[in-house]
Design an enzyme around this catalytic site. Sequence first.
Site, PDB file in Angstrom:
ATOM      1  CB  SER A  67      -0.958  -0.037   1.193  1.00  0.00           C
ATOM      2  OG  SER A  67      -1.883   1.012   1.142  1.00  0.00           O
ATOM      3  CG  ASP A 115      -6.325   0.770  -0.892  1.00  0.00           C
ATOM      4  OD1 ASP A 115      -5.508   1.704  -0.818  1.00  0.00           O
ATOM      5  OD2 ASP A 115      -6.290  -0.222  -0.135  1.00  0.00           O
TER       6      ASP A 115
END
Length: 448
Positions: free
Chosen positions: A104, A247
């Site tokens: 991430s 995301d």
Amino acid sequence: MNQRKYFGTDGIRGPVGQWPISADFMLRLGHAAGVALARNAKSRPKVLIGKDTRISGYMFEAALEAGLVAAGVDVGLLGPMPTPAVAFLTRSLRAQAGIVISASHNPYQDNGIKFFSSKGEKLSDELEQAIEQELDAEFATVPSERLGKASRVDDAVARYAEFCKATVDEHFSLRGMRMVLDCANGATYQVAPKVFAELGAEVIAIGDRPDGFNINRGVGSTHPQALQLAVLEHHADLGIAFDGDGDRVQLVDRRGMLADGDDMLYVLARAWHAQGHLKGPVVGTLMSNYGLQQALDALGVPLIRANVGDRYVLQQLKQHGGVLGGETSGHILCLDRATTGDGIVSALAVLEALGGLDFADARQGLLKAPQIMINVRADGAREALQSDAVKQALAEVEQALLGRGRVVLRASGTEPLVRVTVEAADEAEVRRMAEKLAEVVKSSAERS
């Protein structure tokens, strides 16, 4: 499931080369997942593998592929793709599972693994338990005639781009709009400029030249200063910053002012409520600004606070029949459009909700309260929360802020750390209360 040995509540993550973020573990993990998936399958299972752009992704992709094939599972290689794209493609291509190789917003030295089910959601507890059990079993390769096959999914980017565009009305257009996209040198570097350009926007991309080492380095949603400068330099109408795996999203308005997840939730909630499309409450977290709660109250929209973490937001949305939730960090859930947090889809939802209104003007109804957060790091800090002194100090602050502010004491789950957060209209008062409460926590920790 409290006895998980490897899986956390959101996959596995850590420094590359340190167990379990190592090639040998990933080989075993792929094999274990393949065996668990094949056990009750009526035909040969298929698993998709996507990754972000960090250098170690190649190594882990190869290891997972080998383990899955050895277990008799077919593999579809997606290449660099956002995490939500893997969730979508797992559903779209009727795969039994999807695997994302990403850490991430972390730097390139870290990496991690996340699984999606055939529905594009988190794996069931039963399947995770089965994978855990297989990790401790002997590695055995199926006979050659049962080995899986691996192939590249060449149209993955195009498929996902079409999905993103399909989440907005067919007549929706960005023509006449100039925007800067910051792709964090991560997984959105190919698909994000494509989506927004095909919807008619003039796109200026930054952070779109990954080299394996520069993911999240000085760019992306965790370093929005680069985007703020670019928006002003190019006289853009809007800036959009994604994180490394796509995301999360943060926005920058035409004035160069940063807009976080609270701003996006407000704009979406106001528009959807006015249109009659909003279902259930909006779900934020313990860290959602008190100003968001007040602004939603003024609209007649309830706000429910979940624990920090998108998985907890998702749980509350499902429990209360909601469709909109998210974190201040920009992890937004629009469950009427996607099964997981999706930076591109969330940004498009905001743009559609604006209906041509300037974003800088659209968020004027949200007046954020000053927020002070102090980290108290000390041995015994977490235990200090149970002390009488801390409980009394907390009660006094809560009473003083009743109806006009908020206080949160939150212990870290992994460190001897307590986060003291206070919000109210008077910044000087907020700072004074936060510092006093932090001192009580520290003193209690030292005495314990």
